[in-house]
Write a protein that holds these residues in place. Structure first.
Motif, short mmCIF file in Angstrom:
data_model
loop_
_atom_site.label_atom_id
_atom_site.label_comp_id
_atom_site.label_asym_id
_atom_site.label_seq_id
_atom_site.Cartn_x
_atom_site.Cartn_y
_atom_site.Cartn_z
N VAL A 267 0.83 -1.20 0.00
CA VAL A 267 0.00 0.00 0.00
C VAL A 267 0.87 1.25 0.00
CG1 VAL A 267 -1.72 1.32 1.29
CG2 VAL A 267 -1.95 -1.15 1.10
N GLY A 268 1.94 1.25 0.79
CA GLY A 268 2.85 2.39 0.80
C GLY A 268 3.54 2.61 -0.51
N LEU A 269 3.70 1.55 -1.28
CA LEU A 269 4.33 1.64 -2.60
C LEU A 269 3.53 2.50 -3.57
CD1 LEU A 269 6.40 0.43 -4.73
CD2 LEU A 269 4.73 -1.41 -5.04
N LEU A 270 2.22 2.53 -3.39
CA LEU A 270 1.34 3.21 -4.34
C LEU A 270 1.42 4.72 -4.17
CD1 LEU A 270 -1.75 0.89 -3.91
CD2 LEU A 270 0.11 0.69 -5.57
N PRO A 271 1.60 5.46 -5.26
CA PRO A 271 1.66 6.91 -5.16
C PRO A 271 0.39 7.48 -4.52
CG PRO A 271 2.35 6.17 -7.33
CD PRO A 271 1.80 4.97 -6.63
N ALA A 272 0.59 8.43 -3.58
CA ALA A 272 -0.50 9.15 -2.90
C ALA A 272 -1.24 8.30 -1.89
CB ALA A 272 -1.48 9.73 -3.90
N ALA A 273 -0.81 7.04 -1.65
CA ALA A 273 -1.51 6.22 -0.65
C ALA A 273 -0.92 6.49 0.74
CB ALA A 273 -1.40 4.75 -1.02
N GLY A 274 0.28 6.02 0.98
CA GLY A 274 0.94 6.33 2.24
C GLY A 274 0.57 5.38 3.37
N ALA A 275 1.03 5.74 4.59
CA ALA A 275 0.92 4.84 5.74
C ALA A 275 -0.46 4.85 6.37
CB ALA A 275 1.97 5.23 6.79
N THR A 276 -1.22 5.92 6.22
CA THR A 276 -2.53 5.99 6.88
C THR A 276 -3.50 4.94 6.37
OG1 THR A 276 -2.23 8.35 7.32
CG2 THR A 276 -4.46 7.47 7.47
N PRO A 277 -3.77 4.85 5.04
CA PRO A 277 -4.65 3.78 4.58
C PRO A 277 -4.12 2.39 4.93
CG PRO A 277 -4.32 5.40 2.85
CD PRO A 277 -3.33 5.72 3.94
N ALA A 278 -2.79 2.23 4.92
CA ALA A 278 -2.21 0.92 5.24
C ALA A 278 -2.55 0.52 6.67
CB ALA A 278 -0.70 0.97 5.04
N ALA A 279 -2.40 1.45 7.61
CA ALA A 279 -2.69 1.15 9.02
C ALA A 279 -4.17 0.84 9.22
CB ALA A 279 -2.26 2.33 9.90
N THR A 309 2.61 -2.26 12.66
CA THR A 309 3.42 -2.98 11.68
C THR A 309 3.21 -2.41 10.29
OG1 THR A 309 3.04 -4.96 13.00
CG2 THR A 309 4.07 -5.28 10.88
N ALA A 310 1.94 -2.17 9.96
CA ALA A 310 1.61 -1.72 8.60
C ALA A 310 2.11 -0.31 8.33
CB ALA A 310 0.10 -1.79 8.40
N ASN A 311 1.97 0.62 9.29
CA ASN A 311 2.36 1.99 8.97
C ASN A 311 3.88 2.14 8.83
OD1 ASN A 311 3.35 2.39 11.65
ND2 ASN A 311 1.44 3.31 12.33
N ASN A 312 4.65 1.35 9.58
CA ASN A 312 6.10 1.40 9.41
C ASN A 312 6.53 0.75 8.11
OD1 ASN A 312 7.98 2.33 11.91
ND2 ASN A 312 5.93 1.78 12.60
N ALA A 313 5.85 -0.34 7.74
CA ALA A 313 6.16 -0.97 6.45
C ALA A 313 5.82 -0.04 5.31
CB ALA A 313 5.40 -2.29 6.33
N ALA A 314 4.68 0.66 5.44
CA ALA A 314 4.27 1.58 4.37
C ALA A 314 5.21 2.76 4.25
CB ALA A 314 2.85 2.07 4.65
N SER A 315 5.76 3.22 5.37
CA SER A 315 6.69 4.35 5.31
C SER A 315 7.94 3.98 4.51
CB SER A 315 7.09 4.79 6.72
OG SER A 315 7.86 3.80 7.38
N THR A 316 8.36 2.72 4.60
CA THR A 316 9.48 2.26 3.78
C THR A 316 9.06 2.10 2.33
OG1 THR A 316 10.39 1.07 5.68
CG2 THR A 316 11.22 0.47 3.51
N GLY A 317 7.87 1.52 2.11
CA GLY A 317 7.38 1.34 0.75
C GLY A 317 7.23 2.65 0.00
N SER A 318 6.84 3.73 0.72
CA SER A 318 6.64 5.02 0.06
C SER A 318 7.94 5.63 -0.44
CB SER A 318 5.94 5.99 1.02
OG SER A 318 6.77 6.29 2.13
N LEU A 319 9.08 5.14 0.07
CA LEU A 319 10.37 5.64 -0.42
C LEU A 319 10.70 5.09 -1.81
CD1 LEU A 319 12.55 5.28 2.82
CD2 LEU A 319 11.75 7.41 1.80
#
Length: 505
Positions: A267-279, A309-319
């Protein structure tokens, strides 16, 4: 093998004395920034960006990435101890983290949050290292229709957050969506829902203002009524034995942490998604798949583990889209992208070829930052828990002060402070009538993303609604959303059918 060679070269860069120092300083600063209501990773990176010009570009980026990591860890602290989510990424942590703190399990909740954050960060960094190039191509397949379907899926995963009363949950979701439209229209720029012609509403209603009001001020009012003004001290403690028991309790959640890590990363990988929807999606799916969903919202450790777990994973994916495509995956990575441009670096596929030392130094620093973040976080847990031992009369004053400062600081408008008071009173009243507050806040967070993607998709398809189901990815996501939405109605019918079948036998 080539990836391992590049990673080894990256560790040679990130483990230098200078970079180790900036990592420790970054995660510590980020931890406290994330714990402060009103701040968060976006504000933390923005505030600290100017001082990075004192070090080389690689060290500067490592420092800001460490701040980002630390802030994601720290966001759970105020959510658990005070019930105030300082950033949208920590909203879901409040649902069960705060009840755990009220039950005297603040130490366990903080240990669970720190450990889950570490697991999410570790798994996502490994995925980042192994899958960078193919996943960047996959992210390009997401257009407005896919983004809309993804946000709809996020909504349907937490339809059950209000307990058994689905109608009240839907009512709060709709109210949150209405509040998310306050301000200027995305397309025409025309003002919408400007209550009493007050100019403060032209900039919309901030998530932070609503969350601080209903969770911070509203919680204080509710607790004062419950204790009848009597002094109250939270029975919070933490010791070595508590740490060991906490890690033992977390062993049964390893499947949930693994699933939430993978979900958060993608989810974090997707542009404009980020950690909030992932969490939010991780929390909703954890509750949906739990054998005891009734425990969620009342202090379930799974309710802390899944979103953290999800919001930290998404923060890495968004990079990842930031480095490989030059597309920021979140507001924080947008600031990091700006910093890279300032330092003369050009994000994109050629960055891996032209600046391998920078790229792999940054990737390896994420491993190091993750380790130091969990060490610093766990080391400071006794300090955080000790703060809960003060009488509620004193703690409530601190909470109210943080609510006012946290609401005023971002935009420096008294309008936001008065909104916090109004939302605090409204949140107190809604809680007395047993209306769930979580869907209200979540709808305000995701509402703008939903509207933007919906209108962009309709404009590009010339108003054809079939665009949301014709494309393979969006169609699959919409199908999953429909299934999850109908799940609360299907479950009782399924159980009755099973019971009838057993009785017939």
């Amino acid at each position: 093998m080539e990836t391992l060679v590049h990673l080894a070269d990256g560790f040679a860069t990130s483990l230098s004395l200078l970079n180790i120092t900036v990592i420790v300083l970054g995660v510590t600063a980020g931890l406290f920034i994330g714990a402060m209501p009103g701040l968060g990773s976006v504000n933390g990176v923005a505030i600290l960006l100017p001082i990075t010009f004192l070090v080389p570009p690689t060290s500067a980026m490592i420092f800001l990435a460490a701040v980002y990591y630390g802030a994601m860890y720290g966001g759970a602290i105020s959510s658990i101890l005070l019930g105030i989510p300082g950033a949208s990424t920590a909203v879901a942590t409040t649902f069960d983290g705060r009840p755990m703190a009220q039950q005297g399990k603040a130490g366990l909740a903080l240990i669970a949050a720190a450990t889950a954050s570490f697991v999410g960060g570790t798994i996502s960094v490994i995925l980042f290292t192994l899958l960078a190039e193919p996943l960047a191509d996959f992210a390009l397949a997401f257009g407005p229709a896919e983004e809309f379907a993804l946000v709809v899926l996020a909504f349907t995963t937490f339809v059950g957050l209000g307990g058994d009363d689905v109608l009240k949950t839907l009512a709060m979701i709709l109210l949150g969506l209405v509040l998310s439209t306050v301000g200027l229209d995305l397309i025409s720029g025309q003002p919408r829902l400007i209550f009493f012609d007050m100019p403060g509403f032209y900039s919309g209603i901030s998530f932070l203002v609503l969350a601080i009001g209903v969770y911070g001020l509203g919680e204080v009012l509710w607790t004062i009524e419950e204790t009848r003004g009597a002094p109250k001290v939270t029975n919070a403690r933490i010791g070595f034995r508590d740490l060991i028991e906490g890690f033992r309790a977390l062993r049964r959640t390893w499947k949930l942490m693994t699933f939430s890590s993978v979900l958060g990363f993608f989810v974090g990988l997707l542009p404009a998604a980020g950690a909030t929807p992932a969490a939010l999606m991780a929390y909703g799916l954890a509750k949906t798949g739990s054998k005891t969903p009734e425990k969620f919202g009342k202090g379930a450790i799974e309710g802390v583990v899944a979103p953290e777990t999800a919001n930290n994973a998404a923060s890495t994916g968004s990079l990842l889209p930031m480095l490989t495509l030059g597309i920021p995956g979140s507001p924080t990575t947008a600031l990091l992208l700006g910093g890279m441009v300032i330092w003369g670096l050009s994000p994109g596929p050629m960055l891996f070829i032209e600046q391998p030392d920078f790229v792999w130094g940054l990737i390896s620093s994420l491993y190091t930052a993750n380790v130091f973040a969990v060490i610093v976080n766990i080391a400071l847990i006794p300090l955080f828990v000790y703060a809960l031992r003060m009488p509620f009369a004193a703690l409530s004053g601190v909470v109210i002060l943080l609510c006012i400062v946290g609401g005023f600081a971002p935009n420096q408008k008294m309008h936001d402070v008065w909104l916090i008071v109004a939302f605090g009173l409204a949140g107190y009243g809604l809680r007395k009538m047993d209306y769930p507050l979580a869907p209200l806040v979540l709808a305000l967070v995701l509402g703008p993303l939903l509207e933007k993607a919906f209108r962009q998709a309709l404009i590009s398809s010339q108003g054809d609604l079939a665009t949301f189901v014709e494309r393979p990815i969006s169609g699959a996501l919409m199908g999953a959303s429909a299934l999850l939405f109908l799940l609360p109605a299907i479950r009782p019918l399924w159980r009755r059918g099973v019971e009838a079948l057993k009785a017939a036998q």
